[in-house]
Motif scaffolding. Structure first.
Motif, PDB file in Angstrom:
ATOM      1  N   GLU A  56      -2.798  -6.732   4.561  1.00  0.00           N
ATOM      2  CA  GLU A  56      -3.793  -5.667   4.413  1.00  0.00           C
ATOM      3  C   GLU A  56      -3.455  -4.676   3.301  1.00  0.00           C
ATOM      4  N   ARG A  57      -2.232  -4.716   2.801  1.00  0.00           N
ATOM      5  CA  ARG A  57      -1.816  -3.765   1.771  1.00  0.00           C
ATOM      6  C   ARG A  57      -1.443  -4.440   0.457  1.00  0.00           C
ATOM      7  N   SER A  58      -1.825  -5.678   0.282  1.00  0.00           N
ATOM      8  CA  SER A  58      -1.536  -6.402  -0.961  1.00  0.00           C
ATOM      9  C   SER A  58      -2.772  -6.398  -1.841  1.00  0.00           C
ATOM     10  N   PHE A  59      -3.133  -5.224  -2.347  1.00  0.00           N
ATOM     11  CA  PHE A  59      -4.332  -5.072  -3.161  1.00  0.00           C
ATOM     12  C   PHE A  59      -4.094  -5.366  -4.625  1.00  0.00           C
ATOM     13  N   PHE A  60      -2.836  -5.451  -5.016  1.00  0.00           N
ATOM     14  CA  PHE A  60      -2.514  -5.618  -6.426  1.00  0.00           C
ATOM     15  C   PHE A  60      -1.223  -6.416  -6.547  1.00  0.00           C
ATOM     16  N   THR A  61      -0.958  -6.934  -7.740  1.00  0.00           N
ATOM     17  CA  THR A  61       0.261  -7.700  -7.993  1.00  0.00           C
ATOM     18  C   THR A  61       1.482  -6.824  -7.767  1.00  0.00           C
ATOM     19  N   ASN A  62       2.537  -7.429  -7.268  1.00  0.00           N
ATOM     20  CA  ASN A  62       3.772  -6.696  -6.962  1.00  0.00           C
ATOM     21  C   ASN A  62       3.521  -5.545  -6.002  1.00  0.00           C
ATOM     22  N   GLY A  63       2.763  -5.825  -4.958  1.00  0.00           N
ATOM     23  CA  GLY A  63       2.465  -4.816  -3.951  1.00  0.00           C
ATOM     24  C   GLY A  63       3.708  -4.323  -3.240  1.00  0.00           C
ATOM     25  N   PRO A  64       3.565  -3.266  -2.464  1.00  0.00           N
ATOM     26  CA  PRO A  64       4.716  -2.663  -1.801  1.00  0.00           C
ATOM     27  C   PRO A  64       5.259  -3.542  -0.674  1.00  0.00           C
ATOM     28  N   VAL A  65       6.512  -3.298  -0.345  1.00  0.00           N
ATOM     29  CA  VAL A  65       7.132  -3.916   0.821  1.00  0.00           C
ATOM     30  C   VAL A  65       7.455  -2.788   1.789  1.00  0.00           C
ATOM     31  N   TYR A  66       7.499  -3.118   3.075  1.00  0.00           N
ATOM     32  CA  TYR A  66       7.704  -2.126   4.111  1.00  0.00           C
ATOM     33  C   TYR A  66       8.875  -2.547   4.987  1.00  0.00           C
ATOM     34  N   LYS A  67       9.747  -1.600   5.332  1.00  0.00           N
ATOM     35  CA  LYS A  67      10.891  -1.919   6.179  1.00  0.00           C
ATOM     36  C   LYS A  67      10.422  -2.472   7.515  1.00  0.00           C
ATOM     37  N   ALA A  68      11.010  -3.584   7.908  1.00  0.00           N
ATOM     38  CA  ALA A  68      10.636  -4.236   9.163  1.00  0.00           C
ATOM     39  C   ALA A  68      10.894  -3.333  10.355  1.00  0.00           C
ATOM     40  N   SER A  69      11.858  -2.423  10.247  1.00  0.00           N
ATOM     41  CA  SER A  69      12.178  -1.524  11.359  1.00  0.00           C
ATOM     42  C   SER A  69      11.034  -0.567  11.682  1.00  0.00           C
ATOM     43  N   ARG A  70      10.038  -0.497  10.810  1.00  0.00           N
ATOM     44  CA  ARG A  70       8.872   0.355  11.055  1.00  0.00           C
ATOM     45  C   ARG A  70       7.814  -0.336  11.917  1.00  0.00           C
ATOM     46  N   PHE A  71       8.076  -1.592  12.294  1.00  0.00           N
ATOM     47  CA  PHE A  71       7.074  -2.385  13.010  1.00  0.00           C
ATOM     48  C   PHE A  71       7.650  -3.039  14.263  1.00  0.00           C
ATOM     49  N   MET A  72       6.746  -3.327  15.200  1.00  0.00           N
ATOM     50  CA  MET A  72       7.074  -4.105  16.390  1.00  0.00           C
ATOM     51  C   MET A  72       6.227  -5.377  16.334  1.00  0.00           C
ATOM     52  N   ARG A  73       6.888  -6.517  16.494  1.00  0.00           N
ATOM     53  CA  ARG A  73       6.145  -7.789  16.475  1.00  0.00           C
ATOM     54  C   ARG A  73       5.214  -7.882  17.668  1.00  0.00           C
TER      55      ARG A  73
END
Length: 87
Positions: A51-68
């Protein structure tokens, strides 16, 4: 390689590159996102979000910010834990 999985944002505070993060790339606590890739750097796991890959070389987010939320048997979950160091 693995197939995407759903995650819930549990921490959107204090992004590392807030000055360089475009507003459309911000994540919101309580929102569900789709992980489309992963990246490990200096022992920390990061996710690419569909949902946040709107452009080339989009951002990455620390996995610790999410729950599977989902675990598909086709997903390679090796090293996909959310217990990475830092926030």
């Amino acid at each position: 390689m693995y197939i995407s999985m759903k995650v819930l944002c549990i921490n959107n505070s204090n992004p590392e590159d807030k000055t360089e993060l475009r507003p459309e790339s911000w994540i919101w606590e309580g929102e569900i996102y789709t992980v489309s890739g992963k990246h490990r750097e200096n022992g920390t796991l990061y996710y690419y979000l569909e949902e946040r890959s709107f452009f080339t070389n989009g951002p990455v987010y620390k996995a610790s910010r999410f729950m599977r939320l989902s675990k598909d048997p086709l997903i390679n979950t090796e090293n996909m834990d959310t217990q990475s160091s830092g926030t």
